[in-house]
Design an enzyme around this catalytic site. Structure first.
Site, PDB file in Angstrom:
ATOM      1  CE  LYS A   1      -4.045  19.875  11.054  1.00 38.35           C
ATOM      2  NZ  LYS A   1      -4.853  19.647  12.286  1.00 38.35           N
TER       3      LYS A   1
ATOM      4  CB  SER B   1      -5.786  23.338  13.347  1.00 41.65           C
ATOM      5  OG  SER B   1      -5.681  21.954  13.576  1.00 41.65           O
TER       6      SER B   1
ATOM      7  CB  SER C   1      -8.170  20.298  14.431  1.00 41.08           C
ATOM      8  OG  SER C   1      -7.842  21.430  15.197  1.00 41.08           O
TER       9      SER C   1
HETATM   10  N1  GLN Z   1      -8.991  24.717  18.440  1.00 42.78           N
HETATM   11  C1  GLN Z   1      -8.403  23.725  19.298  1.00 42.78           C
HETATM   12  C2  GLN Z   1      -7.031  24.182  19.728  1.00 42.78           C
HETATM   13  O1  GLN Z   1      -6.632  25.198  19.286  1.00 42.78           O
HETATM   14  C3  GLN Z   1      -8.343  22.403  18.623  1.00 42.78           C
HETATM   15  C4  GLN Z   1      -7.146  22.223  17.783  1.00 42.78           C
HETATM   16  C5  GLN Z   1      -6.975  20.853  17.247  1.00 42.78           C
HETATM   17  O2  GLN Z   1      -7.857  19.980  17.344  1.00 42.78           O
HETATM   18  N2  GLN Z   1      -5.776  20.619  16.716  1.00 42.78           N
HETATM   19  O3  GLN Z   1      -6.356  23.545  20.478  1.00 42.78           O
END
Ligand code: GLN
Length: 440
Positions: free
Chosen positions: A28, A103, A127
């Site tokens: 990532k 994400s 994410s």
């Molecule tokens: N969808 C969640 C957020 O936008 C989780 C994101 C994540 O785990 N980085 O914060």
């Protein structure tokens, strides 16, 4: 026909032999790679090249893995579809009209499409698990403190962990074996000083839970006499098609000898609100360094620092990131701190407490990973609230710093459904074992 799973495609060779010698890995793009651009999905860091490797990257190299590129992601991890990336959305390889989740959507899509054997994502509120579920692969969010965050660009540091993504449970667990363990550069992985295990051993290595764990070996599919708690509160709001697949998977575990009990976690009703207050508050502080001077796109200096900082941030950040910095700054401001941030911390403590109670009755807990099927591309981006609600089943786990895994549980309307198994603190082996039974 590209899925747009990668922001930067560049090969980083591992050192010779090792447990991952034949494996390719997508990393990532918020995990630092020495000499290879790390953008966090943001225009702000379009040209940023880290001078050092994250600890997990060092460990991948040491295990002989070949890193094949930096995976696409929602900007700074803020999103659940990969559509907030400044480099364009990633497509879901199972159905290209749909989002891959996020994400860590590039990471999961690369694995699902066979472009990489394995991937690393980061999970602040889901994410890793969300895109694993939406792409039909396996993702693990480790217990807070199991994996070093050194070199992970922080979004909300009290919530996040780096986690593995793979096509099956055993491979994901083998990657966890490689990346977990204490790191002198991340004090939250240390067990020799203060808190847990203090005084019990001379070094951090002796007491860290990863030292005596064999995660890949735990993928033995044995759920005989395991008690699985079904979290009823998290089934109520879910899509019927998802619930149907979830229940079929639970029936199947029962047929393999697992026992099931219904468990209610009353606090989860407040988890999404608490999560977003805490995540945005931490983000407003963590992202302050991107001002064009310390890090990020230059705003140009015209004699006034404020203007220079403002123009760097105006140009460099996307809409969702700006929204969160503004809301987080507001939640922390004098006069409002007690009303929002402190309340959210109270809710967080309540969620932890509820989980502790549930683990008195069950070895692992089960929920659908996502309450919905993967949305069509473009469908949810306009409505941030709808996106936040999608995280209802994943964020309680981060608030409580627990481990969880998402494992494929079939498809509905041609789209993947994920089953989430949650374990007690450092109970990674238990969730890996149960998840491997779901694969049977
Ligand atoms: N969808 C969640 C957020 O936008 C989780 C994101 C994540 O785990 N980085 O914060």
């Amino acid at each position: 026909m590209s899925l747009n799973a990668f922001i930067t495609e560049e090969t980083i060779e591992g050192d010779g032999d090792g447990p991952l010698a034949d494996m390719t890995v997508a990393v990532k793009d918020n995990i630092s790679t020495e000499g290879v651009r790390t953008t966090c999905g943001s225009a702000m860091l379009e040209t940023y090249v880290p001078p050092y490797d994250a600890t997990v990257v060092e460990r991948l190299k040491g295990a002989g893995a070949t890193i094949i590129g930096k995976a696409n992601m929602d900007e700074f991890g803020m999103g659940g579809t990969t559509e907030t990336s400044a480099y364009g959305a990633t497509k879901n390889p199972v159905d290209e009209g749909h989002v891959p989740g996020g994400s860590s959507g590039g990471s999961a899509a690369a694995v699902a499409a066979g472009e990489a054997d394995l991937a690393l994502g980061s999970d602040t509120g889901g994410s890793v698990r969300n895109p694993a579920a939406f792409c039909g692969v396996v993702g693990i969010k480790p217990t807070y403190g199991l994996v070093s965050r050194y070199g992970l660009v922080a979004y909300a540091n009290s919530l996040e962990q780096i986690g593995p993504i793979a096509r099956n449970v055993e491979d994901a667990a083998a990657l966890l074996d490689v990346i977990s363990g204490p790191d002198p550069r991340d004090s939250t992985t240390r067990f020799d000083v203060g808190g847990e295990g203090s005084g019990a051993a001379a070094t951090a290595d002796d007491t860290h839970p990863a030292t005596d764990s064999e995660y890949a070996a735990a993928a033995d599919g044995d759920v005989d006499s395991t008690t699985i708690g079904v979290v009823t509160d998290l089934l109520d709001g879910a899509d019927d098609r998802v619930v149907e697949r979830f229940e079929a998977a639970i029936d199947d575990l029962r047929a393999q000898g697992a026992e099931t009990v219904d468990v209610s976690l009353e606090s989860v009703e407040h988890a999404v609100q608490a999560y977003y207050v805490i995540a945005m508050s931490e983000a407003s502080s963590n992202l302050a360094r991107f001002d064009g001077v310390r890090y990020g796109k230059s705003g140009g200096y015209e004699g006034n620092w404020n203007d220079a900082f403002a123009s760097a941030r105006e140009e460099g950040f996307g809409e969702e990131v700006k929204r969160r910095i503004l809301l987080g700054t507001f939640a922390l401001s004098a006069g409002y701190h007690d009303k929002y941030y402190k309340k959210a911390q109270d809710a967080r403590a309540w969620v932890k407490h509820d989980f502790d109670d549930a683990f008195e009755r069950a070895d692992v807990l089960a929920t659908p990973t996502m309450p919905v099927l993967p949305p069509a591309l473009g469908e949810s981006l306009d409505d941030p609230l709808q996106l936040y609600l999608m995280d209802a089943n994943t964020v309680p786990v981060n608030l409580a710093n627990l481990p969880a895994i998402s494992v494929p549980a079939g498809e509905a309307d041609g789209l993947p459904v994920g089953l989430q198994l949650i374990g007690p603190k450092f109970g990674e082996e238990a969730i890996i074992r149960a998840a491997s039974a779901v694969e049977n």
